[in-house]
Design an enzyme around this catalytic site. Sequence first.
Site, PDB file in Angstrom:
ATOM      1  N   LYS A  62       0.800  -1.227   0.000  1.00 20.39           N
ATOM      2  CA  LYS A  62       0.000   0.000   0.000  1.00 20.39           C
ATOM      3  C   LYS A  62       0.837   1.284   0.000  1.00 20.39           C
ATOM      4  O   LYS A  62       0.392   2.306  -0.495  1.00 20.39           O
ATOM      5  CB  LYS A  62      -0.956   0.008   1.201  1.00 20.39           C
ATOM      6  CG  LYS A  62      -2.095  -0.996   1.054  1.00 20.39           C
ATOM      7  CD  LYS A  62      -3.079  -0.872   2.206  1.00 20.39           C
ATOM      8  CE  LYS A  62      -4.259  -1.793   2.019  1.00 20.39           C
ATOM      9  NZ  LYS A  62      -5.298  -1.595   3.026  1.00 20.39           N
TER      10      LYS A  62
ATOM     11  N   ASN B 106      -4.805   1.892  -1.782  1.00 17.88           N
ATOM     12  CA  ASN B 106      -5.313   0.510  -1.897  1.00 17.88           C
ATOM     13  C   ASN B 106      -6.013   0.280  -3.233  1.00 17.88           C
ATOM     14  O   ASN B 106      -6.486  -0.813  -3.512  1.00 17.88           O
ATOM     15  CB  ASN B 106      -6.267   0.159  -0.740  1.00 17.88           C
ATOM     16  CG  ASN B 106      -7.643   0.768  -0.933  1.00 17.88           C
ATOM     17  OD1 ASN B 106      -7.785   1.826  -1.536  1.00 17.88           O
ATOM     18  ND2 ASN B 106      -8.649   0.101  -0.413  1.00 17.88           N
TER      19      ASN B 106
ATOM     20  N   ASP C 288     -10.670   2.575   1.271  1.00 17.66           N
ATOM     21  CA  ASP C 288     -11.095   1.989   2.558  1.00 17.66           C
ATOM     22  C   ASP C 288     -11.912   2.985   3.378  1.00 17.66           C
ATOM     23  O   ASP C 288     -13.014   2.687   3.836  1.00 17.66           O
ATOM     24  CB  ASP C 288      -9.875   1.561   3.389  1.00 17.66           C
ATOM     25  CG  ASP C 288      -9.326   0.214   2.948  1.00 17.66           C
ATOM     26  OD1 ASP C 288     -10.071  -0.557   2.325  1.00 17.66           O
ATOM     27  OD2 ASP C 288      -8.135  -0.047   3.223  1.00 17.66           O
TER      28      ASP C 288
ATOM     29  N   GLY D   1      -7.539   2.020  17.816  1.00 18.22           N
ATOM     30  CA  GLY D   1      -6.577   1.581  16.803  1.00 18.22           C
ATOM     31  C   GLY D   1      -6.002   2.757  16.044  1.00 18.22           C
ATOM     32  O   GLY D   1      -6.599   3.849  16.012  1.00 18.22           O
ATOM     33  N   ALA D   2      -4.817   2.531  15.468  1.00 16.03           N
ATOM     34  CA  ALA D   2      -4.151   3.601  14.712  1.00 16.03           C
ATOM     35  C   ALA D   2      -3.415   3.022  13.504  1.00 16.03           C
ATOM     36  O   ALA D   2      -2.477   3.629  12.996  1.00 16.03           O
ATOM     37  CB  ALA D   2      -3.172   4.346  15.631  1.00 16.03           C
TER      38      ALA D   2
ATOM     39  N   GLY E 115      -3.684   1.027   9.501  1.00 14.01           N
ATOM     40  CA  GLY E 115      -4.132   1.491   8.194  1.00 14.01           C
ATOM     41  C   GLY E 115      -5.611   1.802   8.135  1.00 14.01           C
ATOM     42  O   GLY E 115      -6.019   2.835   7.574  1.00 14.01           O
TER      43      GLY E 115
ATOM     44  N   GLY F  94     -18.788  -4.025   9.593  1.00  7.12           N
ATOM     45  CA  GLY F  94     -17.692  -3.907   8.621  1.00  7.12           C
ATOM     46  C   GLY F  94     -18.069  -4.323   7.209  1.00  7.12           C
ATOM     47  O   GLY F  94     -17.310  -4.066   6.263  1.00  7.12           O
TER      48      GLY F  94
END
Length: 283
Positions: free
Chosen positions: A71, A92, A107, A130-131, A133, A248
């Site tokens: 990526k 992506n 994304d 979270g941090a 992608g 998701g």
Amino acid sequence: MSETFLSELTGSFSTPSAGNPTVAMVEAAYKHHKLNFRYINCEVQPQDLANAVLGARAMNWAGFNLSIPHKVSVIQYLDGLGQSAQIMGAVNCVVNRAGKLIGENTDGKGFLQAFKKVDSPNGKQIAILGAGGAARAIAVELALDGAKDFMIINRDEKRGKDLVALLKDKLKVSAQFVAWSAKFKIPDFIDVLINATSVGMADSGSYDLDIDLASIKKTMIVADVIVNPPHTNLLKSASSIGAKTIDGLGMVVNQAVIGVKYWTNFDVDPTTMHAELQRVLKL
Ligand code: NDP
């Protein structure tokens, strides 16, 4: 006639596409809409990426998707970047625009599209777990669409602080980092809670986020990036108290819809993709 033959190259190769959910979704959409395109999966080793991109150029591909570890490294082989890919520094989805290969990141756009079916990000206080992608892609798109306040909760301090710095420096929004070292209590002022970690995946071996589920309020919107299973423990807890939830699946379907639009200029029906994804994942 002979010239036509000479300009053609018809290939035959073994592809690991069988069972790949994205391949199944996109191919189902092409078939459903009778679009004269194919979507195949090729395994490319990092040392072969430059040649693979040259191959895509030479064969005049409409574009392609990339997964980890390509990526970031693909950027050096492209002719330009879309706005959010430029900000994130990750691609992506590559799109052939009049012979130029332009890197996009779908994304976060896929997430945003799913989110906007529920509410607008404008003015929302957003907590992201979270941090990596996915978190980065989501935060950037939400900020580009009007979100102004972010809290980034992550175990790895450097990754978390890097994302906070990106949001502040490049998008001029308010952002704070919270080190995730103990059970995290969601502050009352949060409007949107997003799990952008890999916790909750069926094969991750770890099903529960280290958060205080009792701190989730009915008024919050709770989203999860996990595709399989889509009804994660986080979403089950949130919906049991009446909070709005976003799974998701919407993100993954929408990013594919956006990719197909980029490549074919055609708006495919997301329900076809959604149904195929559920079939392949046996949901
Ligand atoms: P990365 O590897 O880039 O980031 C993983 C993140 O998860 C990091 O912030 C990491 O924290 C955190 N993490 C991992 N394990 C734990 C744990 N036990 N407790 C707390 N935090 C944890 O992965 P991605 O961002 O690319 O992907 C994350 C998830 O998003 C995956 O499950 C992926 O499948 C999903 N995804 C879904 C998409 C969709 O369309 N629905 C699209 C893209 C991704 P740390 O930095 O501290 O290690």
